[in-house]
Motif scaffolding. Sequence first.
Motif, short mmCIF file in Angstrom:
data_model
loop_
_atom_site.label_atom_id
_atom_site.label_comp_id
_atom_site.label_asym_id
_atom_site.label_seq_id
_atom_site.Cartn_x
_atom_site.Cartn_y
_atom_site.Cartn_z
N ASP A 199 25.21 7.58 -27.60
CA ASP A 199 26.41 7.22 -28.35
C ASP A 199 26.07 6.34 -29.54
O ASP A 199 26.65 6.46 -30.62
CB ASP A 199 27.41 6.53 -27.42
CG ASP A 199 28.77 6.33 -28.08
OD1 ASP A 199 29.18 7.20 -28.87
OD2 ASP A 199 29.41 5.30 -27.82
N GLN A 200 25.10 5.45 -29.35
CA GLN A 200 24.68 4.57 -30.43
C GLN A 200 24.10 5.39 -31.60
O GLN A 200 24.35 5.08 -32.77
CB GLN A 200 23.63 3.57 -29.92
CG GLN A 200 23.06 2.65 -30.98
CD GLN A 200 24.12 1.77 -31.63
OE1 GLN A 200 25.08 1.38 -30.98
NE2 GLN A 200 23.94 1.47 -32.90
N LEU A 201 23.38 6.45 -31.29
CA LEU A 201 22.82 7.31 -32.33
C LEU A 201 23.92 8.03 -33.10
O LEU A 201 23.86 8.13 -34.34
CB LEU A 201 21.85 8.31 -31.72
CG LEU A 201 20.51 7.75 -31.24
CD1 LEU A 201 19.79 8.76 -30.36
CD2 LEU A 201 19.64 7.36 -32.43
N TYR A 202 24.92 8.52 -32.38
CA TYR A 202 26.04 9.17 -33.07
C TYR A 202 26.74 8.19 -34.00
O TYR A 202 27.07 8.51 -35.15
CB TYR A 202 27.05 9.71 -32.05
CG TYR A 202 26.57 10.88 -31.23
CD1 TYR A 202 25.89 11.93 -31.82
CD2 TYR A 202 26.81 10.93 -29.86
CE1 TYR A 202 25.45 13.01 -31.06
CE2 TYR A 202 26.38 12.00 -29.09
CZ TYR A 202 25.70 13.04 -29.71
OH TYR A 202 25.27 14.10 -28.95
N SER A 229 27.96 5.87 -39.39
CA SER A 229 27.95 4.72 -40.29
C SER A 229 27.23 5.04 -41.59
O SER A 229 27.57 4.51 -42.65
CB SER A 229 27.28 3.53 -39.61
OG SER A 229 25.89 3.77 -39.42
N MET A 230 26.24 5.94 -41.52
CA MET A 230 25.51 6.32 -42.73
C MET A 230 26.30 7.31 -43.58
O MET A 230 26.19 7.32 -44.80
CB MET A 230 24.17 6.95 -42.36
CG MET A 230 23.18 5.98 -41.74
SD MET A 230 21.68 6.84 -41.23
CE MET A 230 20.64 5.44 -40.76
N GLN A 286 30.03 16.80 -37.98
CA GLN A 286 29.32 17.19 -36.77
C GLN A 286 29.06 16.00 -35.86
O GLN A 286 29.05 16.14 -34.64
CB GLN A 286 27.99 17.86 -37.14
CG GLN A 286 27.19 18.35 -35.95
CD GLN A 286 27.93 19.38 -35.12
OE1 GLN A 286 28.50 20.31 -35.67
NE2 GLN A 286 27.93 19.22 -33.81
N ALA A 287 28.87 14.82 -36.45
CA ALA A 287 28.64 13.63 -35.63
C ALA A 287 29.89 13.30 -34.80
O ALA A 287 29.79 12.92 -33.62
CB ALA A 287 28.27 12.45 -36.52
N GLN A 293 15.74 3.85 -45.48
CA GLN A 293 16.49 2.74 -44.90
C GLN A 293 17.73 2.45 -45.74
O GLN A 293 17.75 2.65 -46.95
CB GLN A 293 15.62 1.49 -44.82
CG GLN A 293 14.40 1.66 -43.93
CD GLN A 293 14.77 2.01 -42.50
OE1 GLN A 293 15.59 1.34 -41.89
NE2 GLN A 293 14.17 3.09 -41.98
N VAL A 294 18.77 2.00 -45.05
CA VAL A 294 20.01 1.66 -45.74
C VAL A 294 19.80 0.43 -46.60
O VAL A 294 19.27 -0.59 -46.14
CB VAL A 294 21.15 1.40 -44.73
CG1 VAL A 294 22.42 0.98 -45.46
CG2 VAL A 294 21.40 2.65 -43.90
N ILE A 295 20.17 0.54 -47.88
CA ILE A 295 20.07 -0.58 -48.80
C ILE A 295 21.48 -1.02 -49.16
O ILE A 295 22.27 -0.21 -49.67
CB ILE A 295 19.30 -0.19 -50.08
CG1 ILE A 295 17.88 0.28 -49.72
CG2 ILE A 295 19.26 -1.35 -51.06
CD1 ILE A 295 17.11 0.81 -50.90
#
Length: 931
Positions: free
Chosen positions: A549-552, A557-558, A564-565, A512-514
């Motif tokens: 699109d939300q997954l891309y 964002s990560m 590739q994204a 998870q993003v911290i």
Amino acid sequence: MAVVTWKEVLLLTGLVVGCYWNSLSCGFVFDDVSAILDNKDLRPSTSLHNLFRNDFWGTPMAEERSHKSYRPLTVLTFRLNYLFSELRAASYHLLNVVLHAVVCVLFLRVCRLFLDKTYSLVAALLFAVHPIHTEAVTGVVGRAELLSSIFLLAAFLAYTKSTSSNHSIVWPPIALTVVLVAVATLCKEQGITVIGICCIHEVFVAQGFTLPMLVDTLRQVLLGKDGFPYAVLQTLLKLIVLVISTLLLVIIRVQVIQSQLPVFTRFDNPAAVSPTPTRQLTFNYLLPVNMWLLLNPSELCCDWTMGTIPLVESLLDVRNLSTLVFYTFLGLLTYHSLRYRHSSAKTVIMALSLIALPFIPASNLFFPVGFVIAERVLYVPSMGFCILVAHGFKIVSQKGRLKKISWLIIGVLLTTHAVKTFNRNWDWESEYTLFTSALKVNKNNAKLWNNVGHALENQNEYAKALQYFLQATRVQPDDIGAHMNVGRTYKNLNRSKEAEEAYLVAKSLMPQVIPGKKYATRVAPNHLNVYINLANLIRANDSRLEEADQLYRQAISMRPDFKQAYISRGELLLKMNKLTEARDAYLRALELDGTNADLWYNLAIVNIEMKDPSEALKNFNHALELNHRHKLALFNSALLMQESGEPKFWPEAKRRFLTYVEEEPDDANGYFNLGMLAMDADENAAAERWMRKAISLQAGFRSALFNLALLYSQSKREIDALPVLNELLHHHPEHIKGLILMGDILMNHKKDTQGAKVCFERILRMDPTNVQGKHNLCVVYFEERDLSRAERCLEETLAMAPNEEYVRRHLSIVRSKMAAMSAAGTPISSAEVATAAANEEKQKSPQDTEKVSKVEEEGKGGKAVGNGAGNVENGRKSCAGSVRSVEGDQSEPLDGTNERTKSTQDIKDIEEKRAAALKRLEEIERILSGD
């Protein structure tokens, strides 16, 4: 000090060839795929400068996902291989064998510094056949070890000549040493460790110091009883030069890697992320494990990551005893070699330095590396091991009663090692043989199960591959990559529901993003592909495009540099007709990789969708500047030029199509479009040749068959058109334009009204509203002298097309003729009426209608590649380029059914011929009226 004789060179070379000749039949396996097959830096189209900007795998050093392995000279040798043999693996393996033979000869030369002629040869022979070297020699990426070793040994030999006979410093050999060290480091990082070997040789061999002597000298200086002896000052000066040179190389190296270490995860090296004391106990235990591989190379494995070696989590673990024994033995050898000045001590200290110093960068003791154990990194340390074995053999063989037994043992050792090496080479024949052999050694490594699955997947054996991927998830339940592999395989088996479930499991395992903590330090870059894979899967459902699109966007964002994204999202946005956003996605990807020809190609596709052909052509040209044989850019840019209707573009379009067919000689679409260009330029002979070629490659090629028949019709070769039309209608019985053209030829040239009637009736069965087919059937009734039926037919046609003036006039003529003949009370002769109708139809059909067919011919579409994006309406589609598709989808050609837009010149020609047809009709009407 004896030199190496040519007989010894031949012996070593022959032994190396005998052990490794079967490696020439091996392919590219394991890391070779990334370093050779997928590495654009090998291609002549890539600038040589890229070799010095990118890492060993072709990734820019500035990128966070870079492995930070800087080996440009090794990659340069791969590029030379590619220049002579492209991707034929045998040449790469042959050069590795030659390099290993060179290393063996240089190693023999080094051994002569510490051992006599016989025992130095024993050490070199053992090194030549040792099975631990198969990964470095038979694995193509092991060339980094071979090249680095050559320059490492050369640097050491150069340094040994830095002291003259009167014990003064000779500077040229030192300068040469520094240069050779730099070259060795550019082949592989461990090359820099030869500086330490040179320092040890200088102090304990060249100057003959022992540890007690050094301690005593230092004590005397500190007490002020005496200054530094001249010999010590000379030694210090040389050591200072070596140390400064080393520091400069280290500084340059740090600058090259952007002051960043590569990112490794617990899957690569579990102990690296373990707490104290597990990390320290495990890393120290790995030292005796590596030594055991040198002593007993019976069970070799290509991959020792993940769960291959369980963590040592407690001081009570019995494996700590082997660590203790190892350090005890090492300590005794070190004490012996540093305390005494005799030749045996010097041999041992140099052997230990060759074992320890080159191994330190891979030991995990000072900084983590991306593996637990790697057999190829033992290539140089095995030199020291072979010197120790030969030295021990020398001591034992000098005892009278053990001499024969010791020679027998060394003979058996060399023979068994040579046989083991030869047999081990077969394991490297393919990825399947390599990884299945590894599973025989260790079944607790999920990566091995995954890799066997990949090998089966490459053979399209998806059901078998799935079993290995599932086993990987059982061996390592938290292995994100294994769950991704399961998902991809389910997708290949068309089991979308199970695929999505597997991807969701993989996604749930992502850290998870911290806030405030860098995400990339806790996840392997390729694991982020789970978002791409899942998005590519669900976007097949048009109702879930926004979800994809939300997954891309989540992946981006990560990792904002996740190229590739951006590419995959650009394809999706193109499918969603969000053209501006798609363009922005590709522009962002180009900011990350402006030298990627595929990205420029994708951007050109977006420009076409945005109705901006000039910008599209510019971007196609950008792609071709980067890769002048980019097949998709060649084809689609030529197609764009052809569709422009501008004759000035036709020569360049032809050149590009010709280049395309050189690259894709079996693609009928390339030859078809060359034929269309020739038709546009009225080069009928060339057009016929290209069309025939297209048809020979693709039986039943609808567009090529129809346009070839049309070409014959326009060239007054109507009879030649008939067999072509028969073939067309055999493959495509519902081809209306083909039926119209065939009916016209049968009626007007073969005088086969029955055959023509069959054609037109087939059209009306398929499409009762087809005006042209209906009208032509009316003409057949004229020919059959059935004027009343012709009248009814024309009335029906006029009802279908009330604005067609020529139908109205034909109906008027028929009615007038019927009235005149009825009033005269004579038999009705429709010869002139039939002639009028036939002439009208003859001029209307092939010129006014079928010429339109020529400019509306099918099959003029581009080819598509990508990772699952939807079709673009003009037949083009974005491509995912050299970045591997995370889903592994394959490129597929379009079916060649898209229609081409009319050109301005074609429309003008049609109007001129229509006017001529109407003028001829007026003349016929005047004749009929006066009858």
